[in-house]
Design a protein around this motif. Structure first.
Motif, PDB file in Angstrom:
ATOM      1  N   ALA A   1       0.831  -1.206   0.000  1.00  0.00           N
ATOM      2  CA  ALA A   1       0.000   0.000   0.000  1.00  0.00           C
ATOM      3  C   ALA A   1       0.864   1.254   0.000  1.00  0.00           C
ATOM      4  N   ALA A   2       1.967   1.208   0.720  1.00  0.00           N
ATOM      5  CA  ALA A   2       2.859   2.368   0.801  1.00  0.00           C
ATOM      6  C   ALA A   2       3.557   2.658  -0.526  1.00  0.00           C
ATOM      7  N   ARG A   3       3.650   1.656  -1.399  1.00  0.00           N
ATOM      8  CA  ARG A   3       4.359   1.820  -2.673  1.00  0.00           C
ATOM      9  C   ARG A   3       3.458   1.561  -3.879  1.00  0.00           C
ATOM     10  N   LYS A   4       2.138   1.622  -3.705  1.00  0.00           N
ATOM     11  CA  LYS A   4       1.226   1.154  -4.749  1.00  0.00           C
ATOM     12  C   LYS A   4       1.317   1.886  -6.080  1.00  0.00           C
ATOM     13  N   HIS A   5       1.831   3.087  -6.099  1.00  0.00           N
ATOM     14  CA  HIS A   5       1.937   3.818  -7.367  1.00  0.00           C
ATOM     15  C   HIS A   5       3.376   3.903  -7.872  1.00  0.00           C
ATOM     16  N   SER A   6       4.278   3.144  -7.277  1.00  0.00           N
ATOM     17  CA  SER A   6       5.696   3.268  -7.627  1.00  0.00           C
ATOM     18  C   SER A   6       6.029   2.783  -9.041  1.00  0.00           C
ATOM     19  N   VAL A   7       5.179   1.981  -9.644  1.00  0.00           N
ATOM     20  CA  VAL A   7       5.443   1.458 -10.984  1.00  0.00           C
ATOM     21  C   VAL A   7       4.627   2.200 -12.042  1.00  0.00           C
ATOM     22  N   ASP A   8       3.663   3.000 -11.618  1.00  0.00           N
ATOM     23  CA  ASP A   8       2.716   3.636 -12.534  1.00  0.00           C
ATOM     24  C   ASP A   8       3.347   4.331 -13.739  1.00  0.00           C
ATOM     25  N   GLY A   9       4.448   5.023 -13.562  1.00  0.00           N
ATOM     26  CA  GLY A   9       5.051   5.785 -14.654  1.00  0.00           C
ATOM     27  C   GLY A   9       5.974   4.982 -15.547  1.00  0.00           C
ATOM     28  N   SER A  10       6.123   3.705 -15.280  1.00  0.00           N
ATOM     29  CA  SER A  10       7.030   2.872 -16.075  1.00  0.00           C
ATOM     30  C   SER A  10       6.455   2.636 -17.466  1.00  0.00           C
TER      31      SER A  10
END
Length: 96
Positions: free
Chosen positions: A24-33
Motif C-alpha cells: 500500500a505504501a508503494r502502490k503507485h511506484s510502478v505507474d510511470g514505467s
C-alpha cells in the motif's frame, strides 16, 4: 500483445497484514514505467498461504526493462516478509 507477470509470494499468515501495508505504501511506484498497464495484490482466502502480485505490461520488453532498473529490496530497509517466491509469466490471448 500484453503480458501478465505474477509473482507468487509465500507469506506466513501472521505476516500478511505487514505485506499488504508495504505494498500500500508503494502502490503507485510502478505507474510511470513505460508499458505498465496495471497491478493487483491478491490475498489468499483458502488452501494456500501465497499472495499473488499481478502486473500487466504492454510488451515483454517493457517488463524486462522495468525489471532491470528496479530496486529489488524494500527501500525502508526492513527484512523481507515473504519466505519464498515463484515468477509466472503469461501472454494475454486476444480472443477477437
Amino acid at each position: 500483445m500484453s503480458i501478465v507477470v505474477i509473482n507468487a509470494l509465500k507469506v506466513p499468515v501472521v505476516a500478511g497484514s505487514e505485506l499488504e501495508a508495504r505494498f500500500a505504501a508503494r502502490k503507485h511506484s510502478v505507474d510511470g514505467s513505460p508499458g505498465f498497464e496495471g497491478f493487483q495484490l491478491l490475498r489468499p482466502v483458502a488452501g494456500d498461504e501465497r499472495y499473488f502480485v499481478y502486473t500487466q505490461w504492454a510488451t515483454r520488453e517493457d517488463f524486462e526493462n522495468w525489471r532491470a532498473k528496479r530496486t529489488p529490496h524494500d527501500p525502508s530497509g526492513q527484512a523481507p516478509v515473504a519466505s519464498g517466491m515463484d515468477l509466472l509469466e503469461f501472454e494475454v490471448v486476444d480472443l477477437g
